[in-house]
Design an enzyme around this catalytic site. Structure first.
Site, PDB file in Angstrom:
ATOM      1  N   HIS A 180      38.240  41.534  54.725  1.00 38.46           N
ATOM      2  CA  HIS A 180      38.354  41.962  53.326  1.00 38.46           C
ATOM      3  C   HIS A 180      37.958  43.427  53.153  1.00 38.46           C
ATOM      4  O   HIS A 180      38.350  44.064  52.175  1.00 38.46           O
ATOM      5  CB  HIS A 180      37.483  41.076  52.425  1.00 38.46           C
ATOM      6  CG  HIS A 180      37.783  41.220  50.964  1.00 38.46           C
ATOM      7  ND1 HIS A 180      38.916  40.677  50.382  1.00 38.46           N
ATOM      8  CD2 HIS A 180      37.129  41.867  49.963  1.00 38.46           C
ATOM      9  CE1 HIS A 180      38.937  40.965  49.092  1.00 38.46           C
ATOM     10  NE2 HIS A 180      37.866  41.685  48.817  1.00 38.46           N
TER      11      HIS A 180
ATOM     12  N   TYR B 298      33.993  50.281  42.961  1.00 37.19           N
ATOM     13  CA  TYR B 298      34.172  51.527  43.702  1.00 37.19           C
ATOM     14  C   TYR B 298      33.506  52.720  43.024  1.00 37.19           C
ATOM     15  O   TYR B 298      33.879  53.855  43.268  1.00 37.19           O
ATOM     16  CB  TYR B 298      35.666  51.788  43.916  1.00 37.19           C
ATOM     17  CG  TYR B 298      36.319  50.666  44.674  1.00 37.19           C
ATOM     18  CD1 TYR B 298      36.109  50.520  46.040  1.00 37.19           C
ATOM     19  CD2 TYR B 298      37.102  49.720  44.021  1.00 37.19           C
ATOM     20  CE1 TYR B 298      36.663  49.467  46.738  1.00 37.19           C
ATOM     21  CE2 TYR B 298      37.663  48.656  44.714  1.00 37.19           C
ATOM     22  CZ  TYR B 298      37.440  48.541  46.074  1.00 37.19           C
ATOM     23  OH  TYR B 298      37.977  47.493  46.758  1.00 37.19           O
TER      24      TYR B 298
ATOM     25  N   HIS C 226      43.552  44.278  40.059  1.00 35.93           N
ATOM     26  CA  HIS C 226      42.361  43.909  39.306  1.00 35.93           C
ATOM     27  C   HIS C 226      42.728  43.611  37.856  1.00 35.93           C
ATOM     28  O   HIS C 226      43.651  44.206  37.294  1.00 35.93           O
ATOM     29  CB  HIS C 226      41.330  45.049  39.335  1.00 35.93           C
ATOM     30  CG  HIS C 226      40.563  45.109  40.613  1.00 35.93           C
ATOM     31  ND1 HIS C 226      39.751  46.176  40.942  1.00 35.93           N
ATOM     32  CD2 HIS C 226      40.464  44.231  41.646  1.00 35.93           C
ATOM     33  CE1 HIS C 226      39.199  45.966  42.114  1.00 35.93           C
ATOM     34  NE2 HIS C 226      39.605  44.791  42.561  1.00 35.93           N
TER      35      HIS C 226
ATOM     36  N   LYS D 286      46.154  34.602  41.172  1.00 38.55           N
ATOM     37  CA  LYS D 286      45.179  34.071  40.228  1.00 38.55           C
ATOM     38  C   LYS D 286      45.260  34.690  38.833  1.00 38.55           C
ATOM     39  O   LYS D 286      44.833  34.067  37.867  1.00 38.55           O
ATOM     40  CB  LYS D 286      43.759  34.236  40.783  1.00 38.55           C
ATOM     41  CG  LYS D 286      43.367  35.650  41.176  1.00 38.55           C
ATOM     42  CD  LYS D 286      41.980  35.640  41.825  1.00 38.55           C
ATOM     43  CE  LYS D 286      41.537  37.031  42.246  1.00 38.55           C
ATOM     44  NZ  LYS D 286      40.202  37.019  42.868  1.00 38.55           N
TER      45      LYS D 286
ATOM     46  N   ARG E  61      40.733  45.986  52.538  1.00 38.98           N
ATOM     47  CA  ARG E  61      41.112  46.181  51.127  1.00 38.98           C
ATOM     48  C   ARG E  61      40.184  47.210  50.482  1.00 38.98           C
ATOM     49  O   ARG E  61      40.613  48.090  49.741  1.00 38.98           O
ATOM     50  CB  ARG E  61      41.032  44.844  50.403  1.00 38.98           C
ATOM     51  CG  ARG E  61      41.268  44.878  48.899  1.00 38.98           C
ATOM     52  CD  ARG E  61      41.259  43.437  48.385  1.00 38.98           C
ATOM     53  NE  ARG E  61      41.196  43.348  46.931  1.00 38.98           N
ATOM     54  CZ  ARG E  61      42.250  43.426  46.118  1.00 38.98           C
ATOM     55  NH1 ARG E  61      43.447  43.626  46.622  1.00 38.98           N
ATOM     56  NH2 ARG E  61      42.103  43.327  44.822  1.00 38.98           N
TER      57      ARG E  61
ATOM     58  N   ARG F 180      45.086  41.104  49.687  1.00 38.20           N
ATOM     59  CA  ARG F 180      44.125  40.095  50.114  1.00 38.20           C
ATOM     60  C   ARG F 180      44.750  39.250  51.232  1.00 38.20           C
ATOM     61  O   ARG F 180      45.968  39.172  51.361  1.00 38.20           O
ATOM     62  CB  ARG F 180      43.751  39.189  48.948  1.00 38.20           C
ATOM     63  CG  ARG F 180      43.178  39.918  47.725  1.00 38.20           C
ATOM     64  CD  ARG F 180      43.010  38.955  46.571  1.00 38.20           C
ATOM     65  NE  ARG F 180      42.433  39.582  45.387  1.00 38.20           N
ATOM     66  CZ  ARG F 180      43.133  40.147  44.409  1.00 38.20           C
ATOM     67  NH1 ARG F 180      44.470  40.166  44.485  1.00 38.20           N
ATOM     68  NH2 ARG F 180      42.540  40.681  43.357  1.00 38.20           N
TER      69      ARG F 180
END
Length: 240
Positions: free
Chosen positions: A179, A215, A205, A104, A182, A66
């Site tokens: 983005h 995806y 993820h 995060k 990615r 990211r």
């Protein structure tokens, strides 16, 4: 998020029950996003050649990192001989300005193996940054960042996006967002037959469901390849 919070409150006897369990969430439709093709990626790479931010954008495409992860990357997080890097912090703009924060989730804090393309991008960045440091002289402020301003300070994320928009236009890819690199990274891996869990780990993820939902459009083609494999193995015997 509310359901998890109320579950904690229920365990602590702060509420008699978790009322969020009775809620019926709306069905979420899947939004199909246009994916960068290998040919378009090569066109973009050609346009990036020689740009000051070339290595940043190449690394985004070659690792799926990211923007915040790329801008928070330090040289101490990079192991060029071992062909790996480690995601340990991100750069975010807040009310207090630009600050470094932890990734995060625990899965976002991850080691990443590097392809030859990624290694070359980092080696080029090492040379480019040495020139920036020399030109800046005493003004250079060393934060140990892989991708820094011309004086070594953290880069403004909006400026990175602005430069990418200029380069994508030069490549004739006006629809492409930063983005989406990615997204392209993950799509290319799945197209080449990589396992969904492997892609999940590389992207950081939190769940494999998130990867599958994002995806899933790539998976039908892999399913067709799988059935073709059965034909190759059993086709002659099955028709005999």
């Amino acid at each position: 998020m509310l359901r998890v919070a109320l579950a904690d409150a229920e365990r602590m006897d702060l509420v008699p029950r978790n009322v969020a369990k009775a809620a019926k969430p709306p069905a979420l439709g899947r939004t199909e996003r246009r994916a960068l093709t290998p040919e378009e990626a090569k066109t973009l790479l050609s346009v990036l050649t020689g740009d000051r931010l070339e290595s940043l954008f190449v690394l985004a495409l070659a690792t799926g990192l990211r923007r915040a992860e790329l801008l928070g990357l330090r040289w101490s997080d990079v192991d060029l001989p071992g062909k790996a890097l480690f995601v340990r912090q991100t750069l975010q703009r807040t009310d207090r300005g630009l600050v470094f924060v932890p990734p995060k989730t625990h899965r976002s804090t991850r080691p990443l193996p590097l392809s030859a393309l990624a290694v070359r991008a980092l080696e080029s960045q090492l040379v480019r940054q040495a020139k920036d440091r020399l030109a800046a002289g005493e003004v250079w402020s060393d934060h140990g960042l892989v991708f820094a301003s011309t004086i070594g300070t953290p880069m403004e994320p909006r400026n990175v996006n602005r430069r990418f928009e200029q380069l994508r236009a030069a490549a004739g890819l006006d629809w492409l967002h930063l983005h989406d690199l990615r997204h392209a990274f993950a799509t290319f891996l799945l197209d080449q037959g990589e396992e969904l869990r492997t892609v999940m780990e590389l992207l950081g993820h939190s769940t494999i469901r998130m990867t599958a939902d994002t995806y899933g459009h790539v998976l039908p083609a892999r399913a067709r390849q799988a059935t073709s494999a059965i034909d190759r193995l059993l086709g002659e015997k099955g028709t005999a």
